[in-house]
Design a protein around this motif. Structure first.
Motif, short mmCIF file in Angstrom:
data_model
loop_
_atom_site.label_atom_id
_atom_site.label_comp_id
_atom_site.label_asym_id
_atom_site.label_seq_id
_atom_site.Cartn_x
_atom_site.Cartn_y
_atom_site.Cartn_z
N HIS A 1 -9.84 -32.46 34.12
CA HIS A 1 -9.27 -32.42 32.78
C HIS A 1 -8.38 -31.17 32.69
O HIS A 1 -8.73 -30.12 33.23
CB HIS A 1 -10.38 -32.35 31.72
CG HIS A 1 -9.89 -32.46 30.31
ND1 HIS A 1 -9.46 -31.35 29.59
CD2 HIS A 1 -9.75 -33.53 29.48
CE1 HIS A 1 -9.08 -31.75 28.39
NE2 HIS A 1 -9.25 -33.06 28.30
N PRO A 2 -7.21 -31.29 32.05
CA PRO A 2 -6.29 -30.15 31.99
C PRO A 2 -6.88 -28.90 31.35
O PRO A 2 -6.47 -27.78 31.67
CB PRO A 2 -5.10 -30.69 31.17
CG PRO A 2 -5.58 -31.94 30.52
CD PRO A 2 -6.63 -32.48 31.41
N LYS A 3 -7.83 -29.06 30.46
CA LYS A 3 -8.46 -27.91 29.80
C LYS A 3 -9.77 -27.50 30.48
O LYS A 3 -10.08 -26.31 30.59
CB LYS A 3 -8.76 -28.24 28.33
CG LYS A 3 -7.53 -28.40 27.46
CD LYS A 3 -6.90 -27.06 27.17
CE LYS A 3 -5.73 -27.19 26.18
NZ LYS A 3 -5.09 -25.89 25.91
N LEU A 4 -10.54 -28.47 30.94
CA LEU A 4 -11.86 -28.20 31.51
C LEU A 4 -11.83 -27.99 33.02
O LEU A 4 -12.79 -27.49 33.59
CB LEU A 4 -12.82 -29.35 31.17
CG LEU A 4 -13.05 -29.63 29.69
CD1 LEU A 4 -13.88 -30.90 29.52
CD2 LEU A 4 -13.74 -28.46 29.00
N GLY A 5 -10.75 -28.39 33.68
CA GLY A 5 -10.69 -28.30 35.12
C GLY A 5 -11.50 -29.41 35.76
O GLY A 5 -11.70 -30.47 35.20
N VAL A 6 -12.04 -29.15 36.97
CA VAL A 6 -12.87 -30.14 37.66
C VAL A 6 -14.29 -30.06 37.10
O VAL A 6 -14.89 -28.99 37.03
CB VAL A 6 -12.89 -29.87 39.18
CG1 VAL A 6 -13.80 -30.87 39.87
CG2 VAL A 6 -11.48 -29.96 39.75
N TYR A 7 -14.83 -31.20 36.70
CA TYR A 7 -16.19 -31.24 36.17
C TYR A 7 -16.82 -32.58 36.52
O TYR A 7 -16.15 -33.51 36.98
CB TYR A 7 -16.20 -31.03 34.66
CG TYR A 7 -15.69 -32.20 33.84
CD1 TYR A 7 -16.56 -33.03 33.16
CD2 TYR A 7 -14.32 -32.49 33.76
CE1 TYR A 7 -16.11 -34.11 32.42
CE2 TYR A 7 -13.85 -33.57 33.03
CZ TYR A 7 -14.76 -34.37 32.35
OH TYR A 7 -14.30 -35.44 31.63
N VAL A 8 -18.15 -32.68 36.30
CA VAL A 8 -18.90 -33.90 36.63
C VAL A 8 -19.54 -34.44 35.35
O VAL A 8 -20.52 -33.88 34.87
CB VAL A 8 -19.98 -33.62 37.68
CG1 VAL A 8 -20.73 -34.92 38.03
CG2 VAL A 8 -19.37 -33.02 38.94
N PRO A 9 -18.99 -35.50 34.76
CA PRO A 9 -19.59 -36.08 33.55
C PRO A 9 -21.03 -36.53 33.78
O PRO A 9 -21.34 -37.13 34.81
CB PRO A 9 -18.68 -37.29 33.25
CG PRO A 9 -17.40 -36.99 33.96
CD PRO A 9 -17.78 -36.22 35.18
#
Length: 354
Positions: free
Chosen positions: A76-84
């Motif tokens: 996500h452009p704001k959150l960066g790489v993440y794992v839902p």
């Protein structure tokens, strides 16, 4: 980083009377946090623990008794790489962290090969997110940091491990992801050698465009640790055996390459309100697309994910603490039914009991 059986998990996790890097670091960190709290600072800490097994992400802190499903890494452009969907537990002291680490380690996949009776068959990523706000300045913005501690599975040669069947498949997946990591490191090193930084140090370079981070789930998850705003250290684990000399040389060459990568850490000012506003705006736009007849499964999934993120960021810290306590009770029930004793844990990690 290192070949199988060289002591990576023992170095990172330890256990018993021989604590590894993670428990030592956690103990030191909470001593610093306790001192900051005495100064009146407001501090919050979250923990997550995942494994990457056969290129699939598993949540090691999942509190349910049934098997957890595979998770996917997103960007996500704001959150960066993440794992839902990845569990993030609130912790208040080092004891809470130790309980979560013990629980997650017991769920991690291990297996026997000819080179290691308790070989880690997956990469493990233990993450601590920290947020601090100065207590003497009500108008000051909170600052945040993310600490990622990674225990990589060891590289393997089938001729030495004599792996077959499931173990062979696991070894292939491990080597594939480590090979992708090597390609990323090589690309970053070549870029650092060929091009000088433009403008201020660390700016003007788009590392994501010159390194194949998406070639593996492992490299995609570690992208933020290898580029830009980060400070990264690597421990190279090597074997003293002469028969492992080729693997030792390979590990040392890899370590020499890693040293060439330059990153520039900076203070992270918490932008929770801005991120929340951006997510709400994205959610509004997605719903408008659906109302105009643009419905399809991918769009519906995006709407659902934005709703989940918005709800998650809107929860008060007190609510998160309450939820974390409830999940800890569920984990204790699971351990009571399927857990290992402290002696069995030490044996699993290869620690000799006195």
């Amino acid at each position: 980083y290192g070949q199988t059986g060289s002591g990576k998990s023992h170095t990172m996790v330890g256990y018993g009377e021989e604590p590894g890097v993670i428990p030592r670091l956690v103990d030191h960190l909470f001593k610093e946090l306790h001192a900051a709290r005495e100064r009146g600072d407001e501090l919050r800490v979250w923990v997550s623990f995942l494994e990457l097994y056969n290129e699939k992400i598993h949540d090691l802190l999942y509190a349910g008794k049934d098997e957890t499903h595979d998770l996917l890494a997103r960007e996500h452009p704001k959150l960066g790489v993440y794992v839902p969907g990845l569990t993030e537990g609130v912790v208040t002291d080092a004891g809470d962290v130790q309980k979560l680490m013990d629980f997650g380690t017991k769920r991690r996949v291990t297996g026997a090969t000819n080179m290691n009776a308790q070989s880690s068959r997956s990469h493990a990523v233990f993450v601590m997110k920290l947020e601090k706000k100065a207590g003497d300045d009500k108008d000051a913005a909170a600052v945040s940091a993310k600490l990622s501690l990674v225990d990589l599975a060891g590289s393997e040669r089938q001729s030495k491990t004599q792996a077959d069947g499931v173990r062979l498949k696991e070894g292939c997946a491990i080597n594939q992801s480590l090979s992708a990591l090597g390609q990323v490191i090589r690309a970053l090193c070549e870029h650092a050698e060929k091009s000088a930084p433009k403008g201020p140090k660390g700016q003007g370079q788009d590392h994501t465009s010159i390194a194949p981070f998406r070639s593996s789930v492992l490299t995609f998850l570690l992208r933020d640790s290898l580029t830009g705003n980060s400070r990264t250290s690597m421990l190279a684990a090597i074997s003293p055996a002469r028969s492992n000399a080729p693997e030792t040389l390979s590990t040392l060459r890899f370590a020499a390459s890693v040293k060439k990568i330059k990153t520039t850490p900076k203070v992270n000012v918490d932008e929770k309100d801005a991120v929340l506003a951006a997510l709400k705006e994205e959610l509004t736009q997605l719903k408008q697309q659906m109302e105009k007849g643009g419905y399809h499964e991918e769009l519906a999934a995006e709407v659902k994910e934005r709703e989940r993120l918005t709800a998650e960021l809107s929860h008060s810290f007190a609510k998160q603490v309450e939820t974390a306590k409830e999940m800890m009770k569920e984990r204790e029930k699971t351990l009571a039914a399927h857990g290992l004793s402290a002696e069995e844990m030490a044996d699993m990690m290869g620690v000799e009991q006195q």
